[in-house]
Design a protein around this motif. Structure first.
Motif, PDB file in Angstrom:
ATOM      1  N   GLY A  43       1.223   8.739  -7.155  1.00 17.00           N
ATOM      2  CA  GLY A  43       1.287   7.443  -6.503  1.00 17.00           C
ATOM      3  C   GLY A  43       2.628   7.079  -5.896  1.00 17.00           C
ATOM      4  O   GLY A  43       2.782   5.980  -5.373  1.00 17.00           O
ATOM      5  N   ILE A  44       3.594   7.970  -5.940  1.00 19.28           N
ATOM      6  CA  ILE A  44       4.913   7.666  -5.379  1.00 19.28           C
ATOM      7  C   ILE A  44       4.921   7.859  -3.866  1.00 19.28           C
ATOM      8  O   ILE A  44       5.505   7.059  -3.138  1.00 19.28           O
ATOM      9  N   TYR A  45       4.273   8.902  -3.372  1.00 15.39           N
ATOM     10  CA  TYR A  45       4.307   9.176  -1.936  1.00 15.39           C
ATOM     11  C   TYR A  45       3.703   8.056  -1.090  1.00 15.39           C
ATOM     12  O   TYR A  45       4.236   7.766  -0.014  1.00 15.39           O
ATOM     13  N   PRO A  46       2.625   7.384  -1.522  1.00 12.19           N
ATOM     14  CA  PRO A  46       2.129   6.269  -0.697  1.00 12.19           C
ATOM     15  C   PRO A  46       3.179   5.181  -0.472  1.00 12.19           C
ATOM     16  O   PRO A  46       3.228   4.582   0.606  1.00 12.19           O
ATOM     17  N   LEU A  47       4.038   4.928  -1.455  1.00  8.87           N
ATOM     18  CA  LEU A  47       5.110   3.946  -1.268  1.00  8.87           C
ATOM     19  C   LEU A  47       6.071   4.414  -0.178  1.00  8.87           C
ATOM     20  O   LEU A  47       6.479   3.633   0.693  1.00  8.87           O
ATOM     21  N   ILE A  48       6.439   5.688  -0.215  1.00 10.55           N
ATOM     22  CA  ILE A  48       7.332   6.260   0.790  1.00 10.55           C
ATOM     23  C   ILE A  48       6.654   6.249   2.154  1.00 10.55           C
ATOM     24  O   ILE A  48       7.278   5.932   3.176  1.00 10.55           O
ATOM     25  N   TRP A  49       5.373   6.590   2.188  1.00  7.92           N
ATOM     26  CA  TRP A  49       4.634   6.657   3.452  1.00  7.92           C
ATOM     27  C   TRP A  49       4.540   5.275   4.106  1.00  7.92           C
ATOM     28  O   TRP A  49       4.794   5.128   5.293  1.00  7.92           O
ATOM     29  N   TYR A  50       4.145   4.255   3.328  1.00  9.30           N
ATOM     30  CA  TYR A  50       4.034   2.907   3.879  1.00  9.30           C
ATOM     31  C   TYR A  50       5.394   2.374   4.322  1.00  9.30           C
ATOM     32  O   TYR A  50       5.491   1.670   5.323  1.00  9.30           O
ATOM     33  N   HIS A  51       6.453   2.693   3.563  1.00  5.81           N
ATOM     34  CA  HIS A  51       7.802   2.289   3.958  1.00  5.81           C
ATOM     35  C   HIS A  51       8.149   2.899   5.322  1.00  5.81           C
ATOM     36  O   HIS A  51       8.604   2.197   6.224  1.00  5.81           O
ATOM     37  N   GLY A  92      10.833  -4.067   5.372  1.00  4.54           N
ATOM     38  CA  GLY A  92      10.968  -5.259   4.537  1.00  4.54           C
ATOM     39  C   GLY A  92       9.655  -5.997   4.373  1.00  4.54           C
ATOM     40  O   GLY A  92       9.398  -6.600   3.322  1.00  4.54           O
ATOM     41  N   SER A  93       8.821  -5.948   5.399  1.00  3.48           N
ATOM     42  CA  SER A  93       7.492  -6.569   5.302  1.00  3.48           C
ATOM     43  C   SER A  93       6.654  -5.861   4.240  1.00  3.48           C
ATOM     44  O   SER A  93       5.922  -6.504   3.485  1.00  3.48           O
ATOM     45  N   PHE A  94       6.775  -4.526   4.208  1.00  7.01           N
ATOM     46  CA  PHE A  94       6.013  -3.783   3.206  1.00  7.01           C
ATOM     47  C   PHE A  94       6.479  -4.142   1.801  1.00  7.01           C
ATOM     48  O   PHE A  94       5.668  -4.470   0.936  1.00  7.01           O
ATOM     49  N   TRP A  95       7.794  -4.057   1.563  1.00  6.27           N
ATOM     50  CA  TRP A  95       8.303  -4.308   0.213  1.00  6.27           C
ATOM     51  C   TRP A  95       8.163  -5.775  -0.183  1.00  6.27           C
ATOM     52  O   TRP A  95       7.871  -6.079  -1.346  1.00  6.27           O
ATOM     53  N   GLY A  96       8.334  -6.670   0.768  1.00  2.00           N
ATOM     54  CA  GLY A  96       8.229  -8.087   0.450  1.00  2.00           C
ATOM     55  C   GLY A  96       6.809  -8.559   0.237  1.00  2.00           C
ATOM     56  O   GLY A  96       6.496  -9.197  -0.776  1.00  2.00           O
ATOM     57  N   TRP A  97       5.938  -8.252   1.185  1.00  3.09           N
ATOM     58  CA  TRP A  97       4.576  -8.765   1.112  1.00  3.09           C
ATOM     59  C   TRP A  97       3.650  -7.868   0.296  1.00  3.09           C
ATOM     60  O   TRP A  97       2.881  -8.361  -0.531  1.00  3.09           O
ATOM     61  N   ASN A  98       3.676  -6.565   0.519  1.00  6.79           N
ATOM     62  CA  ASN A  98       2.696  -5.694  -0.130  1.00  6.79           C
ATOM     63  C   ASN A  98       3.072  -5.372  -1.573  1.00  6.79           C
ATOM     64  O   ASN A  98       2.197  -5.240  -2.417  1.00  6.79           O
ATOM     65  N   LEU A 104      -2.571  -9.176   1.453  1.00  6.11           N
ATOM     66  CA  LEU A 104      -3.371  -9.622   2.598  1.00  6.11           C
ATOM     67  C   LEU A 104      -2.469 -10.019   3.767  1.00  6.11           C
ATOM     68  O   LEU A 104      -2.785  -9.733   4.923  1.00  6.11           O
ATOM     69  N   VAL A 105      -1.343 -10.657   3.458  1.00  7.20           N
ATOM     70  CA  VAL A 105      -0.391 -11.023   4.509  1.00  7.20           C
ATOM     71  C   VAL A 105       0.178  -9.756   5.145  1.00  7.20           C
ATOM     72  O   VAL A 105       0.294  -9.656   6.367  1.00  7.20           O
ATOM     73  N   TYR A 106       0.513  -8.772   4.300  1.00  4.30           N
ATOM     74  CA  TYR A 106       1.028  -7.507   4.836  1.00  4.30           C
ATOM     75  C   TYR A 106      -0.018  -6.840   5.731  1.00  4.30           C
ATOM     76  O   TYR A 106       0.309  -6.360   6.818  1.00  4.30           O
ATOM     77  N   SER A 107      -1.256  -6.807   5.289  1.00  6.78           N
ATOM     78  CA  SER A 107      -2.318  -6.186   6.091  1.00  6.78           C
ATOM     79  C   SER A 107      -2.473  -6.906   7.425  1.00  6.78           C
ATOM     80  O   SER A 107      -2.638  -6.261   8.465  1.00  6.78           O
ATOM     81  N   TYR A 108      -2.409  -8.233   7.401  1.00 11.27           N
ATOM     82  CA  TYR A 108      -2.503  -9.007   8.647  1.00 11.27           C
ATOM     83  C   TYR A 108      -1.360  -8.644   9.584  1.00 11.27           C
ATOM     84  O   TYR A 108      -1.564  -8.403  10.781  1.00 11.27           O
ATOM     85  N   LYS A 109      -0.137  -8.604   9.052  1.00  7.68           N
ATOM     86  CA  LYS A 109       1.027  -8.294   9.878  1.00  7.68           C
ATOM     87  C   LYS A 109       0.954  -6.867  10.412  1.00  7.68           C
ATOM     88  O   LYS A 109       1.320  -6.609  11.561  1.00  7.68           O
ATOM     89  N   LEU A 110       0.481  -5.922   9.601  1.00 10.36           N
ATOM     90  CA  LEU A 110       0.338  -4.531  10.031  1.00 10.36           C
ATOM     91  C   LEU A 110      -0.674  -4.426  11.176  1.00 10.36           C
ATOM     92  O   LEU A 110      -0.398  -3.805  12.209  1.00 10.36           O
ATOM     93  N   LEU A 111      -1.827  -5.046  11.006  1.00 13.93           N
ATOM     94  CA  LEU A 111      -2.865  -4.985  12.033  1.00 13.93           C
ATOM     95  C   LEU A 111      -2.423  -5.687  13.321  1.00 13.93           C
ATOM     96  O   LEU A 111      -2.645  -5.170  14.419  1.00 13.93           O
ATOM     97  N   LYS A 112      -1.759  -6.836  13.188  1.00  7.67           N
ATOM     98  CA  LYS A 112      -1.302  -7.557  14.377  1.00  7.67           C
ATOM     99  C   LYS A 112      -0.216  -6.773  15.109  1.00  7.67           C
ATOM    100  O   LYS A 112      -0.235  -6.682  16.342  1.00  7.67           O
ATOM    101  N   SER A 113       0.716  -6.194  14.368  1.00  7.65           N
ATOM    102  CA  SER A 113       1.790  -5.443  15.025  1.00  7.65           C
ATOM    103  C   SER A 113       1.229  -4.216  15.741  1.00  7.65           C
ATOM    104  O   SER A 113       1.676  -3.880  16.844  1.00  7.65           O
ATOM    105  N   MET A 114       0.236  -3.565  15.166  1.00  8.06           N
ATOM    106  CA  MET A 114      -0.371  -2.416  15.845  1.00  8.06           C
ATOM    107  C   MET A 114      -1.172  -2.856  17.063  1.00  8.06           C
ATOM    108  O   MET A 114      -1.183  -2.157  18.076  1.00  8.06           O
ATOM    109  N   ASN A 115      -1.831  -4.022  16.991  1.00  8.69           N
ATOM    110  CA  ASN A 115      -2.519  -4.544  18.177  1.00  8.69           C
ATOM    111  C   ASN A 115      -1.526  -4.817  19.304  1.00  8.69           C
ATOM    112  O   ASN A 115      -1.795  -4.506  20.465  1.00  8.69           O
ATOM    113  N   LEU A 116      -0.373  -5.390  18.960  1.00  7.08           N
ATOM    114  CA  LEU A 116       0.648  -5.671  19.967  1.00  7.08           C
ATOM    115  C   LEU A 116       1.196  -4.378  20.571  1.00  7.08           C
ATOM    116  O   LEU A 116       1.368  -4.279  21.789  1.00  7.08           O
ATOM    117  N   LEU A 117       1.471  -3.393  19.726  1.00  7.23           N
ATOM    118  CA  LEU A 117       1.978  -2.112  20.226  1.00  7.23           C
ATOM    119  C   LEU A 117       0.949  -1.414  21.115  1.00  7.23           C
ATOM    120  O   LEU A 117       1.295  -0.871  22.159  1.00  7.23           O
TER     121      LEU A 117
END
Length: 148
Positions: free
Chosen positions: A80-88, A110-116, A127-140
């Motif tokens: 379970g350590i690699y998912p933390l590194i991957w999401y970071h 910081g969004s990952f460590w703070g929210w998730n 849920l806030v992290y997931s929202y921010k992740l999905l919105k940022s990818m939509n913008l990109l």
């Protein structure tokens, strides 16, 4: 001689871009993940890992490991350590690309460590992290579809 002609013909072929999906939403993500017992979440995050490689790889020279490889192989191998590194790394890469493209949206590692991670204390943090992740990818993806 034939090789030079083929190379010249190849250079004249226009590059076609595939339009990336911009319809990710938190409500759809949660509901369809519940209905499909998590399969939809895996599909969306797989698309995100592929899309960020499409968008950012030619600029930063990096490649994000595909979500399925991380989820099904590396997560249990590293206990379970690699998912933390991957999401970071994913969050940092998305944040850097947002800055590079001058998109005014705050997202990063910081969004990952703070929210998730720390946000699990208040229950709604992931849920806030997931929202921010999905919105940022939509913008990109919208910016990539418009400008390349």
């Amino acid at each position: 001689m034939e090789y030079q002609q083929n190379a010249a013909n190849f250079a004249q072929v226009p590059v076609t871009r595939v339009a990336l999906k911009m319809n990710r939403s938190l409500v759809k993500f949660i509901l369809l993940s519940l209905i499909t017992f998590g399969i939809y979440g895996i599909v969306v995050l797989s698309g995100i890992s592929s899309d960020i490689n499409t968008i950012a790889s030619r600029y930063d020279g990096k490649k994000t490991v595909h979500y399925c490889l991380m989820y099904f192989v590396f997560s249990w191998l590293t206990l379970g350590i690699y998912p933390l590194i991957w999401y970071h790394g994913l969050s940092k890469r998305i944040g850097n690309e947002l800055k590079r493209r001058n998109i005014p949206y705050s997202f990063g590692a910081g969004s990952f460590w703070g929210w998730n991670v720390l946000g699990t204390v208040i229950i709604v943090g992931p849920l806030v992290y997931s929202y921010k992740l999905l919105k940022s990818m939509n913008l990109l993806c919208a910016d990539y579809n418009a400008r390349g």
